[in-house]
Design an enzyme around this catalytic site. Structure first.
Site, PDB file in Angstrom:
ATOM      1  N   TYR A 143       0.817  -1.218   0.000  1.00 44.19           N
ATOM      2  CA  TYR A 143       0.000   0.000   0.000  1.00 44.19           C
ATOM      3  C   TYR A 143       0.850   1.268   0.000  1.00 44.19           C
ATOM      4  O   TYR A 143       0.372   2.351  -0.329  1.00 44.19           O
ATOM      5  CB  TYR A 143      -0.947   0.030   1.210  1.00 44.19           C
ATOM      6  CG  TYR A 143      -2.066  -0.989   1.151  1.00 44.19           C
ATOM      7  CD1 TYR A 143      -2.297  -1.744   0.011  1.00 44.19           C
ATOM      8  CD2 TYR A 143      -2.904  -1.196   2.239  1.00 44.19           C
ATOM      9  CE1 TYR A 143      -3.306  -2.683  -0.040  1.00 44.19           C
ATOM     10  CE2 TYR A 143      -3.923  -2.139   2.195  1.00 44.19           C
ATOM     11  CZ  TYR A 143      -4.114  -2.875   1.055  1.00 44.19           C
ATOM     12  OH  TYR A 143      -5.120  -3.802   1.003  1.00 44.19           O
ATOM     13  N   LYS A 189       3.081 -15.347   1.672  1.00 46.81           N
ATOM     14  CA  LYS A 189       2.974 -16.033   0.377  1.00 46.81           C
ATOM     15  C   LYS A 189       4.405 -16.366  -0.059  1.00 46.81           C
ATOM     16  O   LYS A 189       4.855 -16.001  -1.148  1.00 46.81           O
ATOM     17  CB  LYS A 189       2.239 -15.109  -0.619  1.00 46.81           C
ATOM     18  CG  LYS A 189       1.823 -15.774  -1.900  1.00 46.81           C
ATOM     19  CD  LYS A 189       0.688 -16.765  -1.760  1.00 46.81           C
ATOM     20  CE  LYS A 189       0.399 -17.419  -3.097  1.00 46.81           C
ATOM     21  NZ  LYS A 189      -0.442 -18.619  -3.010  1.00 46.81           N
ATOM     22  N   ASP A 221      -3.511 -17.873   0.947  1.00 47.33           N
ATOM     23  CA  ASP A 221      -4.691 -18.486   0.315  1.00 47.33           C
ATOM     24  C   ASP A 221      -5.254 -19.581   1.214  1.00 47.33           C
ATOM     25  O   ASP A 221      -6.474 -19.704   1.408  1.00 47.33           O
ATOM     26  CB  ASP A 221      -4.369 -19.001  -1.095  1.00 47.33           C
ATOM     27  CG  ASP A 221      -3.009 -19.664  -1.202  1.00 47.33           C
ATOM     28  OD1 ASP A 221      -2.215 -19.583  -0.245  1.00 47.33           O
ATOM     29  OD2 ASP A 221      -2.730 -20.289  -2.238  1.00 47.33           O
ATOM     30  N   ASP A 245      -5.403  -6.859   5.706  1.00 47.52           N
ATOM     31  CA  ASP A 245      -6.607  -6.107   5.346  1.00 47.52           C
ATOM     32  C   ASP A 245      -7.723  -7.085   4.970  1.00 47.52           C
ATOM     33  O   ASP A 245      -8.863  -7.014   5.464  1.00 47.52           O
ATOM     34  CB  ASP A 245      -6.253  -5.203   4.149  1.00 47.52           C
ATOM     35  CG  ASP A 245      -7.301  -4.151   3.871  1.00 47.52           C
ATOM     36  OD1 ASP A 245      -8.296  -4.105   4.608  1.00 47.52           O
ATOM     37  OD2 ASP A 245      -7.139  -3.398   2.906  1.00 47.52           O
ATOM     38  N   ASP A 249     -10.987  -8.611   7.617  1.00 45.62           N
ATOM     39  CA  ASP A 249     -12.395  -8.414   7.251  1.00 45.62           C
ATOM     40  C   ASP A 249     -13.127  -9.749   7.202  1.00 45.62           C
ATOM     41  O   ASP A 249     -14.271  -9.865   7.666  1.00 45.62           O
ATOM     42  CB  ASP A 249     -12.505  -7.727   5.886  1.00 45.62           C
ATOM     43  CG  ASP A 249     -12.703  -6.229   6.028  1.00 45.62           C
ATOM     44  OD1 ASP A 249     -12.215  -5.671   7.039  1.00 45.62           O
ATOM     45  OD2 ASP A 249     -13.335  -5.626   5.154  1.00 45.62           O
TER      46      ASP A 249
END
Ligand code: NAD
Length: 357
Positions: A143, A189, A221, A245, A249
Site C-alpha cells: 500500500y 505467500k 490463500d 486487510d 475483514d
C-alpha cells in the site's frame, strides 16, 4: 491516589457521537470502581472538521492528541462529503492521523460471543469459542511501496518490507501471543514472493526470543480457507498490510455483526482505538446503533495503551454479561433477544455491569 489519564476523543460523523458517548459512559463506570480518572479532550476530524475548518484533520487535532495518553475514535464520513476532492475527504483525515501517530500495528480481534453463535452465517459448532487476534502491519508493504505507477498500457505497485518493519511488527505479535494462548500463525505467500520469504525468515528469528510461543506459518490463500473451515485453530494471526486487510475483514464476519468488533492501532506514538465499522449514515441520529464495538475498543485502550488490565477485563466481562442476559441492539436482535435495546440503553446496561463485576 487514582491513576489519571487524558483521553483524546474524536467523535467524528454519523453514528460516531452516539457510540463514543456510550463508551465514555462505560469508562466512567469502571473508573469509579477501579480508582481511575479520565480527562476527556474533544477534537475534530472527518466531515465535521471539514464543515468547521475546511480540512479533515486540523492541525489542532494532531497537536492536541499527541499530548494525550490514548485516542478514542468513533467513525467518519458520509454522503455529504462524498464529492469533496480525494485528499480533502473525511477518510484522508484518518489515514493522515494514523501516519502522524506512527501506528504500524493494527490489532483486530475476531471474537464470537457464545450467545451470538446463531447470528453468523456459519454453523454454531464451527464458531463457538472462536477468539482470534489479527495483528496486521499497517504502514508498510504494497500500500505504501515505491515506485507505484499507472500508465495507459501497464500499472504497477511495489511490495516492499524493510528488516526493521518486519522486526517491530513481529515483536508486537509475539508479545500479544504471550498474553493469550501462546500460538502465533504468521501468514505470507513465501512460495511465490521473495518479500514473504524475507518476512518469514525474520519472524523465525524473532521467535527465538519467545520459546513459549508455538509458531506456525501459513500461505495466505490457505489461511483464507482455514478461517472459514476451522477458525478455532487460530490464536494470533501475524501478517502484512494487504493480507491483513483482507483476512481481518473475513475474520470479522465470523462474529455476526460489524457492530461488535473493536480495533487498536498502536506503534511509536499515541494509540488509536476505534470500532471497525464506519459512520453508518443510514442509521445515524436514530439512536439504534450498536455501541459494543466502541465500548470494546475502550477496553482495548485500557489494556494496550494504559496497562489497566483489570478495568479492561471488567468491560469485556460486562459486554458478555449484557449479551448473556439477552440484551441486543437491532443489528443482532433478530435471533434470541430478551429485549431489543437502543444505543443508550445498551451503553447503560454495560456500564452498570462494568461497575459491579
Ligand atoms: P458502515 O460500516 O458505516 O456501514 C455498513 C452497514 O453496517 C450499514 O448498514 C450500517 O448501518 C451497519 N452498521 C455499521 N455500524 C453499525 C453499528 N454500530 N450498529 C449497527 N449497524 C451498524 O460502512 P459504509 O456504509 O460502507 O460506510 C459509511 C461511511 O463510513 C462512508 O463514508 C465510509 O467511507 C465511512 N467509513 C468510515 C470508517 C472509519 O471511520 N474508520 C470505516 C469504514 C467506512
Amino acid at each position: 491516589m487514582s491513576n489519571c489519564y487524558t483521553i483524546g476523543v474524536i467523535r467524528g460523523d454519523g453514528i460516531g457521537a452516539e457510540i463514543v458517548d456510550e463508551a465514555i459512559k462505560v469508562l466512567d463506570a469502571v473508573a469509579s470502581s477501579e480508582n481511575l480518572s479520565f480527562n476527556y479532550k474533544d477534537y475534530l476530524m472527518g466531515g465535521v472538521a471539514i464543515d468547521e475548518t475546511g480540512v479533515p484533520l486540523p492541525a489542532e487535532t494532531v497537536d492536541g492528541v499527541k499530548l494525550c495518553d490514548a485516542i478514542l475514535f468513533g467513525a467518519i464520513g458520509g454522503p455529504k462529503w462524498d464529492s469533496v476532492e480525494r485528499h480533502l475527504r473525511p477518510e484522508s483525515g484518518l489515514l493522515a492521523l494514523r501516519k502522524e501517530m506512527g501506528t504500524f500495528a493494527n490489532l483486530r480481534p475476531a471474537i464470537v460471543y457464545d450467545e451470538l453463535v446463531n447470528a453468523s452465517t456459519l454453523k454454531p459448532e464451527i464458531l463457538k469459542g472462536v477468539d482470534i487476534m489479527v495483528v496486521r502491519e499497517l504502514t508498510g508493504g504494497i500500500y505504501f511501496g515505491q515506485p507505484r505507477e499507472q500508465h495507459a498500457d501497464r500499472a504497477f505497485n511495489t511490495m516492499i518490507y524493510t528488516r526493521e518493519e518486519v522486526l517491530r511488527i513481529a515483536k508486537v505479535g509475539f508479545e500479544i501471543a504471550m498474553k493469550r494462548d501462546k500460538r502465533l500463525c504468521s501468514v505470507d505467500k513465501a512460495n511465490v514472493l521473495e518479500v514473504s520469504q524475507f518476512w518469514r525468515d525474520i519472524v523465525e528469528e524473532v521467535a527465538k526470543d519467545y520459546p513459549e510461543v508455538a509458531l506456525s506459518h501459513m500461505y495466505v490463500d490457505n489461511a483464507a480457507m482455514q478461517l472459514i473451515r476451522e477458525p478455532k485453530q487460530f490464536d494470533v494471526i501475524l501478517t502484512g498490510n494487504i493480507f491483513g486487510d483482507i483476512l481481518s475483514d473475513a475474520a470479522s464476519m465470523l462474529s455476526g455483526s460489524i457492530g461488535l468488533l473493536p480495533s487498536a492501532s498502536t506503534g511509536e506514538g499515541v494509540g488509536l482505538y476505534e470500532p471497525i465499522h464506519g459512520s453508518a449514515p443510514d442509521i445515524a441520529g436514530q439512536g439504534i446503533a450498536n455501541p459494543i464495538a466502541t465500548i470494546a475498543s475502550a477496553a482495548m485502550m485500557l489494556r494496550y495503551s494504559l496497562g489497566e488490565t483489570k478495568a479492561a477485563d471488567k468491560i469485556d466481562n460486562a459486554i458478555k454479561k449484557a449479551l448473556s442476559e439477552g440484551y441486543r441492539t437491532g443489528d443482532i436482535g433478530a435471533f434470541d433477544a430478551k429485549e431489543v435495546c437502543a444505543t443508550e440503553e445498551m451503553g447503560s446496561i454495560i456500564a452498570n455491569y462494568a461497575s459491579q463485576v
